[in-house]
Design a protein around this motif. Structure first.
Motif, mmCIF file in Angstrom:
data_model
loop_
_atom_site.group_PDB
_atom_site.id
_atom_site.type_symbol
_atom_site.label_atom_id
_atom_site.label_comp_id
_atom_site.label_asym_id
_atom_site.label_seq_id
_atom_site.Cartn_x
_atom_site.Cartn_y
_atom_site.Cartn_z
ATOM 1 N N CYS A 139 -3.606 -10.710 2.611
ATOM 2 C CA CYS A 139 -4.259 -10.121 1.448
ATOM 3 C C CYS A 139 -3.491 -10.539 0.201
ATOM 4 C CB CYS A 139 -4.314 -8.598 1.574
ATOM 5 S SG CYS A 139 -2.704 -7.824 1.844
ATOM 6 N N GLU A 140 -3.950 -10.092 -0.949
ATOM 7 C CA GLU A 140 -3.241 -10.337 -2.209
ATOM 8 C C GLU A 140 -3.362 -9.084 -3.058
ATOM 9 O OE1 GLU A 140 -3.974 -13.810 -4.481
ATOM 10 O OE2 GLU A 140 -3.889 -15.169 -2.765
ATOM 11 N N LEU A 141 -2.541 -8.100 -2.771
ATOM 12 C CA LEU A 141 -2.602 -6.833 -3.490
ATOM 13 C C LEU A 141 -1.519 -6.823 -4.561
ATOM 14 C CD1 LEU A 141 -2.792 -4.427 -0.386
ATOM 15 C CD2 LEU A 141 -4.659 -5.685 -1.488
ATOM 16 N N ASP A 142 -1.919 -6.529 -5.807
ATOM 17 C CA ASP A 142 -0.907 -6.456 -6.876
ATOM 18 C C ASP A 142 -0.537 -5.014 -7.210
ATOM 19 O OD1 ASP A 142 -3.121 -5.576 -8.280
ATOM 20 O OD2 ASP A 142 -3.335 -7.416 -9.436
ATOM 21 N N TRP A 143 -1.096 -4.086 -6.488
ATOM 22 C CA TRP A 143 -0.823 -2.648 -6.600
ATOM 23 C C TRP A 143 -1.237 -2.084 -7.954
ATOM 24 C CZ3 TRP A 143 4.387 0.338 -5.600
ATOM 25 C CH2 TRP A 143 4.085 1.604 -5.128
ATOM 26 N N LYS A 144 -2.245 -2.674 -8.548
ATOM 27 C CA LYS A 144 -2.802 -2.125 -9.788
ATOM 28 C C LYS A 144 -4.031 -1.271 -9.493
ATOM 29 C CE LYS A 144 -1.102 -5.842 -12.746
ATOM 30 N NZ LYS A 144 -1.461 -6.950 -13.673
ATOM 31 N N TYR A 145 -4.362 -1.140 -8.207
ATOM 32 C CA TYR A 145 -5.518 -0.349 -7.801
ATOM 33 C C TYR A 145 -5.115 0.620 -6.686
ATOM 34 C CZ TYR A 145 -8.026 -4.313 -9.886
ATOM 35 O OH TYR A 145 -8.478 -5.299 -10.735
ATOM 36 N N ASP A 146 -5.872 1.705 -6.577
ATOM 37 C CA ASP A 146 -5.780 2.517 -5.366
ATOM 38 C C ASP A 146 -6.199 1.649 -4.185
ATOM 39 O OD1 ASP A 146 -5.080 4.696 -6.879
ATOM 40 O OD2 ASP A 146 -7.033 5.673 -6.763
ATOM 41 N N THR A 147 -5.522 1.833 -3.063
ATOM 42 C CA THR A 147 -5.791 0.963 -1.912
ATOM 43 C C THR A 147 -6.013 1.803 -0.658
ATOM 44 O OG1 THR A 147 -4.354 -0.725 -2.871
ATOM 45 C CG2 THR A 147 -4.920 -0.966 -0.546
ATOM 46 N N LEU A 148 -7.084 1.507 0.032
ATOM 47 C CA LEU A 148 -7.348 2.114 1.342
ATOM 48 C C LEU A 148 -7.059 1.087 2.434
ATOM 49 C CD1 LEU A 148 -10.744 3.896 0.626
ATOM 50 C CD2 LEU A 148 -8.606 5.045 1.224
ATOM 51 N N LEU A 191 -9.747 -0.340 -4.942
ATOM 52 C CA LEU A 191 -10.819 0.414 -5.585
ATOM 53 C C LEU A 191 -10.615 0.519 -7.090
ATOM 54 C CD1 LEU A 191 -10.533 3.186 -2.924
ATOM 55 C CD2 LEU A 191 -12.547 1.733 -3.154
ATOM 56 N N ASP A 192 -11.730 0.447 -7.825
ATOM 57 C CA ASP A 192 -11.663 0.567 -9.281
ATOM 58 C C ASP A 192 -11.551 2.009 -9.753
ATOM 59 O OD1 ASP A 192 -11.647 -2.050 -10.029
ATOM 60 O OD2 ASP A 192 -13.817 -2.242 -10.189
ATOM 61 N N GLY A 193 -11.922 2.959 -8.934
ATOM 62 C CA GLY A 193 -11.918 4.359 -9.347
ATOM 63 C C GLY A 193 -11.444 5.258 -8.231
ATOM 64 N N SER A 194 -11.637 6.549 -8.431
ATOM 65 C CA SER A 194 -11.099 7.511 -7.465
ATOM 66 C C SER A 194 -12.167 8.363 -6.794
ATOM 67 C CB SER A 194 -10.099 8.437 -8.175
ATOM 68 O OG SER A 194 -10.723 9.092 -9.267
ATOM 69 N N ASN A 195 -13.437 7.951 -6.892
ATOM 70 C CA ASN A 195 -14.523 8.756 -6.333
ATOM 71 C C ASN A 195 -14.800 8.352 -4.884
ATOM 72 O OD1 ASN A 195 -16.563 10.561 -6.025
ATOM 73 N ND2 ASN A 195 -18.077 9.379 -7.156
ATOM 74 N N TYR A 196 -13.951 8.823 -3.987
ATOM 75 C CA TYR A 196 -14.128 8.570 -2.576
ATOM 76 C C TYR A 196 -13.460 9.703 -1.821
ATOM 77 C CZ TYR A 196 -9.699 6.580 -3.879
ATOM 78 O OH TYR A 196 -8.475 6.395 -4.443
#
Length: 222
Positions: A139-148, A191-196
């Motif tokens: 993967c390539e996660l930069d940790w600027k997003y919430d991640t599941l 994810l771009d937001g927190s609605n989950y």
């Protein structure tokens, strides 16, 4: 062309000396800690390349332990992370290895809570990181997003059921079959937001394990 702001380059206020070898290393380990959601019982840090050669002088090992301990980036106790780890009962080891054709500042973090998990990441400068593997899934996660991070049954419509629990835009998604015999796959979603609803996800019949890594809140002060 990727444009970087001044604060992206300077990074946050932190205990030094190096954004690449100290802050970046600490952020990679902190991602692992947030993945675990608790203090691991054991952790093995496998250092590669430049991390191996300069880790003592730049305090990389202390920074990695500080990340697993979930210390803040400017916490003066970072310099005492060896003692803090022992006081918290954390068993830790450092190893050196050639991890192959990866960034010179790469570390693999293997951590044990109730089972072993593993992340691999690199520090790319100014405190910025890339998480390049999660439990062997590239993967390539930069940790600027919430991640599941979801371990799910490898069967038809499994991904559709997972995505139906998420009512926000998906920034990135990585999916890979990890065990054909056990019919397991891993799905990583930024994810771009927190609605989950993480609890709703965990109750799905296709979900075996579900982990949530909130985005690095410290980025807000960069």
């Amino acid at each position: 062309m990727i444009l970087l702001g001044l604060l992206d380059i300077l990074g946050p206020v932190m205990v030094g000396p190096s954004s690449s070898h100290t802050l970046g290393a600490m952020r990679i380990a902190r991602f692992a800690r947030r993945f675990a959601a608790t203090m691991p019982r054991k952790v093995v840090f496998v250092l590669h390349g430049s991390f191996t050669r300069t880790c003592e002088g730049h305090g990389t090992k202390k920074a990695l332990l500080a990340g697993i301990l979930d210390l803040s980036y400017d916490d003066e106790k970072i310099s005492k992370s060896y003692n803090l780890a022992r006081q918290n009962g954390l068993k830790f080891t450092f190893e050196s290895a050639d991890l192959g054709d990866v960034h010179p500042n790469t570390v693999r973090v293997r951590f044990f809570t109730d089972e072993w998990h593993e992340i691999e990441g690199c520090s790319i400068g100014g405190g910025a990181i890339k998480i390049t593997k999660v439990d062997e899934v590239e993967c390539e996660l930069d940790w600027k997003y919430d991640t599941l991070i979801v371990v799910n049954r490898d069967e038809p419509k499994a991904l559709m059921k997972i995505l139906n629990c998420i009512d926000v835009n998906i920034a990135n998604l990585y999916l890979r079959r990890v065990n054909l015999l056990q019919q397991k796959a891993v799905t990583i979603i930024e994810l771009d937001g927190s609605n989950y609803d993480v609890e709703k996800l965990r109750k799905l019949d296709v979900v075996l394990e579900c982990y949530f890594v909130p985005k690095d809140q410290f980025l807000g002060s960069w």
